[in-house]
Design a protein around this motif. Structure first.
Motif, short mmCIF file in Angstrom:
data_model
loop_
_atom_site.label_atom_id
_atom_site.label_comp_id
_atom_site.label_asym_id
_atom_site.label_seq_id
_atom_site.Cartn_x
_atom_site.Cartn_y
_atom_site.Cartn_z
N MET A 1 -17.26 -31.34 34.22
CA MET A 1 -18.39 -32.23 33.98
C MET A 1 -19.58 -31.77 34.82
N ARG A 2 -20.76 -31.80 34.24
CA ARG A 2 -21.97 -31.44 34.98
C ARG A 2 -22.49 -32.69 35.69
N VAL A 3 -22.62 -32.61 37.00
CA VAL A 3 -22.97 -33.76 37.83
C VAL A 3 -24.30 -33.51 38.53
N LEU A 4 -25.18 -34.52 38.52
CA LEU A 4 -26.42 -34.47 39.29
C LEU A 4 -26.24 -35.34 40.53
N LEU A 5 -26.34 -34.72 41.71
CA LEU A 5 -26.27 -35.43 42.98
C LEU A 5 -27.68 -35.53 43.55
N VAL A 6 -28.14 -36.76 43.81
CA VAL A 6 -29.48 -36.98 44.37
C VAL A 6 -29.27 -37.63 45.74
N GLU A 7 -29.41 -36.84 46.80
CA GLU A 7 -29.07 -37.28 48.15
C GLU A 7 -29.86 -36.46 49.16
N ASP A 8 -30.54 -37.13 50.11
CA ASP A 8 -31.35 -36.39 51.08
C ASP A 8 -30.66 -36.19 52.42
N ALA A 26 -19.33 -29.05 37.92
CA ALA A 26 -20.53 -28.29 38.27
C ALA A 26 -21.53 -29.29 38.85
N VAL A 27 -22.10 -28.99 40.01
CA VAL A 27 -22.94 -29.95 40.72
C VAL A 27 -24.32 -29.38 41.00
N ASP A 28 -25.36 -30.11 40.58
CA ASP A 28 -26.74 -29.80 40.96
C ASP A 28 -27.14 -30.82 42.02
N TRP A 29 -27.53 -30.35 43.20
CA TRP A 29 -27.87 -31.23 44.31
C TRP A 29 -29.38 -31.22 44.50
N MET A 30 -30.00 -32.38 44.29
CA MET A 30 -31.44 -32.55 44.47
C MET A 30 -31.71 -33.54 45.60
N ALA A 37 -35.77 -35.75 38.55
CA ALA A 37 -36.35 -36.02 37.23
C ALA A 37 -36.50 -34.73 36.44
N ALA A 38 -36.91 -33.66 37.13
CA ALA A 38 -37.06 -32.37 36.45
C ALA A 38 -35.70 -31.86 35.96
N ALA A 39 -34.66 -32.04 36.77
CA ALA A 39 -33.32 -31.62 36.37
C ALA A 39 -32.84 -32.42 35.16
N LEU A 40 -33.08 -33.72 35.17
CA LEU A 40 -32.66 -34.59 34.06
C LEU A 40 -33.37 -34.21 32.76
N ALA A 41 -34.58 -33.70 32.88
CA ALA A 41 -35.33 -33.29 31.69
C ALA A 41 -34.85 -31.95 31.15
N THR A 42 -34.06 -31.25 31.95
CA THR A 42 -33.63 -29.90 31.58
C THR A 42 -32.19 -29.85 31.09
N VAL A 43 -31.32 -30.64 31.72
CA VAL A 43 -29.87 -30.54 31.48
C VAL A 43 -29.30 -31.90 31.08
N GLU A 44 -28.31 -31.89 30.21
CA GLU A 44 -27.59 -33.11 29.87
C GLU A 44 -26.44 -33.29 30.85
N TYR A 45 -26.47 -34.36 31.65
CA TYR A 45 -25.46 -34.58 32.69
C TYR A 45 -24.38 -35.56 32.23
N GLY A 46 -23.18 -35.31 32.74
CA GLY A 46 -22.09 -36.23 32.46
C GLY A 46 -22.05 -37.38 33.44
N ARG A 53 -32.53 -44.47 49.08
CA ARG A 53 -33.66 -44.12 49.95
C ARG A 53 -33.87 -42.62 49.94
N LEU A 54 -34.93 -42.19 49.25
CA LEU A 54 -35.24 -40.77 49.11
C LEU A 54 -36.63 -40.49 49.65
N PRO A 55 -36.92 -39.24 49.99
CA PRO A 55 -38.20 -38.93 50.65
C PRO A 55 -39.43 -39.35 49.87
N ASP A 56 -39.35 -39.37 48.53
CA ASP A 56 -40.53 -39.68 47.73
C ASP A 56 -40.39 -41.01 46.97
N GLY A 57 -39.50 -41.89 47.45
CA GLY A 57 -39.42 -43.20 46.82
C GLY A 57 -38.01 -43.72 46.72
#
Length: 218
Positions: A1-8, A26-30, A37-46, A53-57
């Motif tokens: 499964m392709r996973v997007l991890l959003v963690e600072d 497979a993990v993309d760490w942002m 948001a750019a990753a979500l617009a590029t890849v379909e995640y499972g 709490r992230l640096p930009d909001g």
């Protein structure tokens, strides 16, 4: 499964990323909402693992934007906020589950599998049935001629890509997306290796090669 991890937090991010990769994902760490948001617009995640709490909001802003844009990828919130009101706000924004830091990595694995099963079950009321083949993506059960067959996490990633639309041609690039994270070195024959392994388990004739285009589940 392709996973997007959003963690600072680098310590938590590395631990979650390495654990998920060890589980076969497979993990993309942002680190920022903008990059996520750019990753979500590029890849379909499972699945998306989302800090608040992230640096930009706030991660909730990203979650709300996903749901407005009808991005259906399930989301598990990972946060130090343990107030009931925070959990309710996250779930109301469209989260599928909520895990409070610090958490056990084994529990994270269980939550990821549970959320993925519910997501598949919600998208399909029954298993995919083809002659001699039954694929239940929600329960991760595969039967060939009535006999249950075990698949590795990456073999499931390939089968999921093919089974989304049986009979349709799935490009090699789409399968690579399911297997690799951004920045990973893609070996030229990786897709062919996993297609070969899958054919050995479900039957060579069930996965058709469309030369120079991709593969199709017959």
């Amino acid at each position: 499964m392709r996973v997007l991890l959003v963690e600072d937090d680098s310590t938590i991010g590395e631990a979650v990323r390495d654990h998920a990769i060890a589980d076969g994902h497979a993990v993309d760490w942002m680190i920022t909402i903008e990059d996520a948001a750019a990753a979500l617009a590029t890849v379909e995640y499972g699945l998306v693992l989302l800090d608040l709490r992230l640096p930009d909001g706030s991660g909730l802003d990203l979650l709300r934007k996903m749901r407005v844009q009808t991005q259906a990828a399930p989301v598990i919130i990972l946060t130090a906020h343990d107030q009931i009101s925070d959990r309710i706000e996250g779930l109301n924004a469209g989260a599928d589950d909520y895990l409070v830091k610090p958490f056990d990595l084994g529990e994270l694995t269980a939550r990821m599998l549970a959320v993925a099963r519910r997501h598949h079950a919600g998208n399909s009321s029954s298993a995919i049935r083809l002659p001699g083949l039954e694929i239940n993506q929600a329960l991760r059960v595969l039967r060939v001629n009535g006999e249950e067959v075990a698949l590795s996490a990456r073999e499931w990633a390939v089968l999921d890509a093919l089974a989304t639309r049986p009979g349709a041609i799935v490009s090699k690039a789409r399968i690579e997306d399911a297997l690799y994270a951004f920045g990973s070195e893609i070996e030229s024959n990786t897709v062919e290796v996993y297609i070969s392994r899958l054919r050995k388990k479900i039957g060579r004739e069930r996965v058709q090669t469309v030369r120079s285009v991709g593969y199709s589940l017959k």
